[in-house]
Scaffold this active site. Structure first.
Site, PDB file in Angstrom:
ATOM      1  N   LYS A  76       0.769  -1.301   0.005  1.00  0.00           N
ATOM      2  CA  LYS A  76      -0.017   0.066  -0.015  1.00  0.00           C
ATOM      3  C   LYS A  76       0.692   1.171  -0.016  1.00  0.00           C
ATOM      4  O   LYS A  76       0.529   2.260  -0.410  1.00  0.00           O
ATOM      5  CB  LYS A  76      -0.929   0.131   1.127  1.00  0.00           C
ATOM      6  CG  LYS A  76      -1.861  -1.002   1.189  1.00  0.00           C
ATOM      7  CD  LYS A  76      -3.104  -0.416   1.239  1.00  0.00           C
ATOM      8  CE  LYS A  76      -4.283  -1.659   0.340  1.00  0.00           C
ATOM      9  NZ  LYS A  76      -5.495  -1.114   0.076  1.00  0.00           N
ATOM     10  N   ASP A 110      -7.565   0.758   7.418  1.00  0.00           N
ATOM     11  CA  ASP A 110      -7.545  -0.502   8.344  1.00  0.00           C
ATOM     12  C   ASP A 110      -6.177  -0.345   8.714  1.00  0.00           C
ATOM     13  O   ASP A 110      -5.763  -1.023   9.799  1.00  0.00           O
ATOM     14  CB  ASP A 110      -7.799  -1.721   7.599  1.00  0.00           C
ATOM     15  CG  ASP A 110      -9.610  -2.082   7.577  1.00  0.00           C
ATOM     16  OD1 ASP A 110     -10.047  -1.706   8.527  1.00  0.00           O
ATOM     17  OD2 ASP A 110      -9.896  -2.633   6.413  1.00  0.00           O
TER      18      ASP A 110
HETATM   19  C1  LIG Z   1      -2.057  -6.161   3.352  1.00  0.00           C
HETATM   20  C2  LIG Z   1      -3.126  -6.027   2.264  1.00  0.00           C
HETATM   21  N1  LIG Z   1      -3.367  -6.910   1.385  1.00  0.00           N
HETATM   22  C3  LIG Z   1      -4.443  -6.647   0.552  1.00  0.00           C
HETATM   23  C4  LIG Z   1      -5.140  -5.713   0.534  1.00  0.00           C
HETATM   24  C5  LIG Z   1      -6.222  -5.619  -0.354  1.00  0.00           C
HETATM   25  O1  LIG Z   1      -6.464  -4.740  -1.213  1.00  0.00           O
HETATM   26  P1  LIG Z   1      -7.620  -4.108  -1.886  1.00  0.00           P
HETATM   27  O2  LIG Z   1      -8.453  -3.455  -0.728  1.00  0.00           O
HETATM   28  O3  LIG Z   1      -7.139  -3.109  -2.781  1.00  0.00           O
HETATM   29  O4  LIG Z   1      -8.422  -5.086  -2.463  1.00  0.00           O
HETATM   30  C6  LIG Z   1      -4.983  -4.647   1.620  1.00  0.00           C
HETATM   31  C7  LIG Z   1      -6.000  -3.640   1.849  1.00  0.00           C
HETATM   32  O5  LIG Z   1      -6.141  -2.729   2.711  1.00  0.00           O
HETATM   33  C8  LIG Z   1      -4.176  -4.929   2.606  1.00  0.00           C
HETATM   34  O6  LIG Z   1      -3.697  -4.008   3.696  1.00  0.00           O
END
Ligand SMILES: Cc1ncc(COP(=O)(O)O)c(C=O)c1O
Length: 386
Positions: A76, A110
């Protein structure tokens, strides 16, 4: 566990204008030129794990490891910070960043996205307010505050935090830098996804001999990550792109529910999951534009698989490299593990013994206390340079 082959899949369809408007190689080029110029930019590693591949009965298993991304611990880092920069350029004009202190950016999170926005705001000199739902741990809140952001605890879910950040931004003249789209809000989440695409290009370049994976298992929250990977591969490889499966928590299955309904829908469950980063009720309609025709299958992963997988990766068993992987970071692998163990699912996805599978460890020990509790060791003891 739920599993569905995507009834809306249109594999032969060319990558069209609607999809290009969300994620495109042209926008990847623009994001890459910026992000690769940031101090401390380094591609994250791609590991081959022959030991785990053998256990799962597949030919090869590749893990893109985002635990070290810009020192922020998750993929992210690429998206939110790039979104902040594009907002500043839109509001102030390119190169007018001496005025950036007049701008305030805000977002709900989050944890991981907010960390990226707060980091981007600090780097680009603007103010930042981050909204966090009640399930986020105090440690994650403190780490965001350490970047100089003001943090606001919301007594509610992620989706309620999104709504509050939006309302407060309107009232105060702030700019929302969200990783999810909603009615009337599409421009910034696209930029965030463009930032993620740098990771996709990296990993394709890291596959030995330029070979492509045959299968990709990706965790889904609002769908931005999955849409970025799907769109990038679809535009490059068309109908012969890898078979892509999205994996969500059982209690936060918004993308699965959308696939079944044939339109953006809500998660049916309680949202309670160890995979906190994936815990959202609403999906991103923008991401859905790409995912609906482009993804092969949607499934959920059982909560019980997460901790053992984190421990297994930390052990580096059977000759595998030790990998620091957080709770949300192993969801795709948990889906693969389930598919690999069930002949009917294997055949539905054509997952053969010679399959080359890619998964992305999207976060490392982003909550260090929780990681140590689960794995029994601190991340630095597992992999000193994670
Ligand atoms: C560690 C992690 N993996 C995957 C995701 C999933 O991404 P998305 O919300 O774009 O589907 C998130 C989303 O916050 C995340 O924090």
């Amino acid at each position: 566990m739920s599993f569905v082959l995507n009834p809306n899949l249109d594999r032969e369809r060319p990558y069209g204008d609607a999809e290009q408007a969300v994620i495109s190689l042209a926008e990847y080029e623009r994001a890459a030129a910026v992000i690769r110029s940031w101090p401390d930019y380094n591609p994250t590693p791609l590991h081959s794990l022959p030991g785990l591949a053998a256990d799962l009965g597949v030919g090869e298993l590749w893990l893109k490891n985002e635990s070290g991304r810009f020192g922020l611990g998750s993929f992210k880092a690429l998206g939110g910070a790039y979104g902040v920069l594009r907002v500043l350029e839109r509001e102030l004009g390119e190169g007018a960043c001496e005025l950036s202190h007049t701008v305030t950016v805000t977002s709900a999170t989050d944890g991981n996205h907010g960390r990226s926005v707060a980091w981007g705001a600090r780097n680009h000199g603007c103010a930042c307010v981050i909204y966090l739902p009640e399930h986020v741990t105090d440690r994650r809140v403190a780490e965001i505050a350490a970047f100089g952001a003001r943090t606001v605890r919301v007594q509610g879910t992620y989706d309620e935090a999104v709504a509050l950040a939006d309302a407060d931004a309107r009232h105060n003249g702030w700019y929302v830098v969200s990783d999810t789209s909603y009615e009337g809000y599409h421009e910034v989440p696209r930029w965030v996804m463009h930032g993620y695409s740098v990771m996709v290009d990296e990993l394709l370049g890291q596959m030995p001999g330029g070979v492509r994976p045959t299968h990709v298992f990706l965790q889904g929250g609002v769908g931005g990550l999955a849409a970025t990977v799907c769109g990038h591969l679809w535009e490059l490889d068309g109908a012969v792109r890898p078979v892509l499966t999205i994996v969500e928590p059982e209690e936060a299955d918004g993308l699965y529910q959308s696939a079944v309904a044939g339109e953006p829908s809500h998660a049916a469950g309680s949202l309670h999951s160890i995979m906190g980063g994936l815990s959202c009720r609403e999906i991103s309609p923008l991401a859905w534009t790409v995912l609906a025709p482009g993804v092969d299958a949607f499934m959920t992963a059982e909560e019980e698989r997460i901790k053992p997988l984190m421990r297994r990766l930390a052990e580096g068993r059977d000759g595998d490299v030790a990998v620091v992987a957080g709770e949300s970071g192993v969801a795709g692998l948990a889906g693969l593990e389930r598919v690999a163990s069930e002949p009917s699912l294997r055949s539905a996805l054509r997952l053969e013994a010679d399959a080359r599978v890619l998964a992305i460890v999207t976060e490392g020990a982003t909550d260090t206390e929780s990681y140590q509790r689960i794995v029994g060791r601190a991340a630095a003891e597992v992999a000193p340079s994670h």
